[in-house]
Design a protein around this motif. Structure first.
Motif, PDB file in Angstrom:
ATOM      1  N   LEU A 341      11.519 -20.178  56.555  1.00 58.40           N
ATOM      2  CA  LEU A 341      10.181 -19.861  57.052  1.00 58.40           C
ATOM      3  C   LEU A 341      10.071 -18.738  58.322  1.00 58.40           C
ATOM      4  O   LEU A 341       9.189 -17.989  58.214  1.00 58.40           O
ATOM      5  N   GLN A 344      10.511 -15.364  56.701  1.00 55.08           N
ATOM      6  CA  GLN A 344       9.182 -14.946  55.785  1.00 55.08           C
ATOM      7  C   GLN A 344       8.516 -14.259  56.897  1.00 55.08           C
ATOM      8  O   GLN A 344       7.729 -13.225  56.608  1.00 55.08           O
ATOM      9  N   GLU A 345       8.246 -14.846  57.902  1.00 53.61           N
ATOM     10  CA  GLU A 345       7.379 -14.503  58.846  1.00 53.61           C
ATOM     11  C   GLU A 345       7.794 -13.150  59.759  1.00 53.61           C
ATOM     12  O   GLU A 345       6.996 -12.393  59.979  1.00 53.61           O
TER      13      GLU A 345
END
Length: 479
Positions: A341, A344-345
């Motif tokens: 996560l 991805q950011e």
């Protein structure tokens, strides 16, 4: 330089120098006393034995010359004694069975006929051979007496006396020589013992001074003791210990300084934001919410720093949970799901793969934190469009975790210090990324406490690569 108080200085009588010196004096005194008594006693005993043999032999000759007479009188005793060879005795005396003097080499004729009451003569007239010898006032005084028998009847006695100053002079000369030699030896040994005692206690004093200096905080002080004896070896070990203390003290001071700085930054931000809210009139709700959100972020940052500090404190004090056999692969997969996560950011590609059966002796929380800290660090610093590779394998009885990225890498000068607490290559960027500067230290201490190792190096194609090695475990159940 620290000053040693008078209370720390032992009185002279309690010092090793005094005790060594006193022990040397006692030993020397005992040896010299033995040296000045035993040889003299042996020599005196030898003279006594020699005197006894000589005088008993002389008396036996005189008794033999008189034993052919049926009775003793002045005439026949004088005739018999005239044929006896000169013995060198100081006095020869012959009595009849009643103890009346018949012959005396010392007294004049007027003394003949009187009775001699010497103890030796009395014993001889009772049938005993008697000898006695004494040494005093520079002379040996020897007495010998034997009975004169005729047909097993005591008809008289022979008494001999010797006053010998020659052998006494020899004995006194021996005593004098021994005394002079003893004095010379005593002086030489005392000087030597003083030098040795001073050298020994001097080394101990230097070592004691160094200990007091270090105790007062002068960790740079060293005990300069030459030689290869045990004290010099103790000094070398002491210097090695002070080196470690110096390093520890420097690390502690740097740690306190860095920790204070790290804690001060969010605290200052919270104070500034709080003052802004309190001193700004008619502040709108939206701005207030932003300030409060910033205060919460800084408080969260303080929480992370505090938690990391507590973890390091537990590691420093060897406070570890009971280890179990942990299968690393499921832990790795869990961390990858969480880290994906963040990747991805950040626009970072995160890939991983596992090879073999990977089990280690630790706790699941420790393994999770090691993998997470290294992965999180790689994602944050690899940059946009970066790539992070995580590889887990069992190799040569070790479980090896590799975390690599294609970021800017670490300057060579910073590589040796990368695991130090609060050490950052790029401080501004690290704080902006939300790091505390303790993550890599936690990784290093956690792994090494379990018998593993951590190393870092730059990849040839760019970026950094961290390698963690744990001892592999064989068999058992999952934790």
């Amino acid at each position: 330089m620290a000053i040693i108080s008078k209370d720390e200085q032992s009185p002279y009588w309690a010092s090793l120098k005094f005790k060594f010196g006193l022990s040397y004096i006692f030993i020397i005194a005992a040896v010299l006393l033995l040296m000045n008594t035993y040889p003299l006693m042996v020599s005196e005993d030898l003279v006594f034995r020699s005197k006894e043999a000589s005088m008993q032999n002389s008396v036996s000759v005189m008794v033999y010359s008189l034993s052919g007479l049926d009775r003793l009188n002045e005439e026949n005793v004088s005739d018999a004694m005239a044929v006896v060879e000169e013995t060198g005795l100081s006095r020869i005396l012959v009595t009849d069975s009643a103890g009346r003097v018949l012959y005396d080499t010392r007294e004049t004729g007027s003394a003949l006929g009187k009775y001699a009451l010497y103890a030796e003569l009395v014993q001889a007239l009772m049938g005993n051979d008697v000898f006695s010898c004494s040494y005093h006032t520079g002379a040996f005084r020897s007495h010998a007496s034997s009975p004169v028998l005729y047909q097993n009847q005591i008809i008289g006695a022979v008494y001999a006396y010797e006053y010998d100053t020659e052998q006494a002079a020899l004995l006194e000369g021996l005593q004098s020589n021994l005394l002079r030699v003893s004095i010379g030896i005593a002086i030489a040994v005392l000087l030597l013992s003083f030098v040795l005692s001073r050298a020994l206690t001097g080394k101990i004093s230097k070592l004691l001074t160094a200990i007091r200096q270090v105790r007062s905080g002068a960790y740079s002080h060293r005990a300069e003791i030459r030689g290869h004896d045990e004290i010099a070896q103790i000094a070398d070990e002491f210097n090695s210990l002070t080196d470690r203390l110096q390093v520890t003290e420097d690390t502690r001071r740097r740690f306190v300084s860095d920790a204070s700085h790290e804690l001060k930054t969010p605290l200052s931000a919270i104070q500034l934001l709080t003052d802004s809210i309190l001193h700004t009139d008619n502040i709108d709700p939206e701005t207030t919410r932003e300030f409060v959100a910033d205060i919460g972020a800084e408080a969260q940052r303080l929480t992370h720093i505090t938690e990391d500090l507590l973890k390091l404190t537990r590691l420093d004090n060897d406070i570890l949970d009971v280890p179990t056999e942990v299968d690393v692969e499921p832990v790795l997969e869990q961390v990858m799901r969480m880290a994906s996560l963040l990747a991805q950011e950040q626009g970072v590609e995160l890939t991983y793969r596992t090879t073999g059966r990977c089990r280690v002796l630790a706790t699941r929380g420790e393994v999770h934190q090691v993998i997470y800290n290294l992965t999180d660090n790689a994602v944050k610093y690899s940059g946009k469009n970066g790539i992070v590779w995580v590889h887990l394998e069992e190799k040569d009885d070790q479980v090896v975790l590799t975390v690599a990225d294609n970021g800017p890498g670490i300057p060579e000068a910073d590589l040796p210090r990368i695991f130090e607490r609060f050490y950052r290559v790029d401080k501004a960027r690290s704080r902006a990324a939300g790091g505390t500067g303790l993550g890599l230290s936690i990784v290093h201490d956690t792994v090494t406490k379990r018998g593993g190792s951590v190393r870092v190096e730059n990849r040839p194609d760019g970026g950094a690569m961290f390698t963690v090695c744990w001892p592999a475990q064989k068999g058992g159940q999952d934790a």
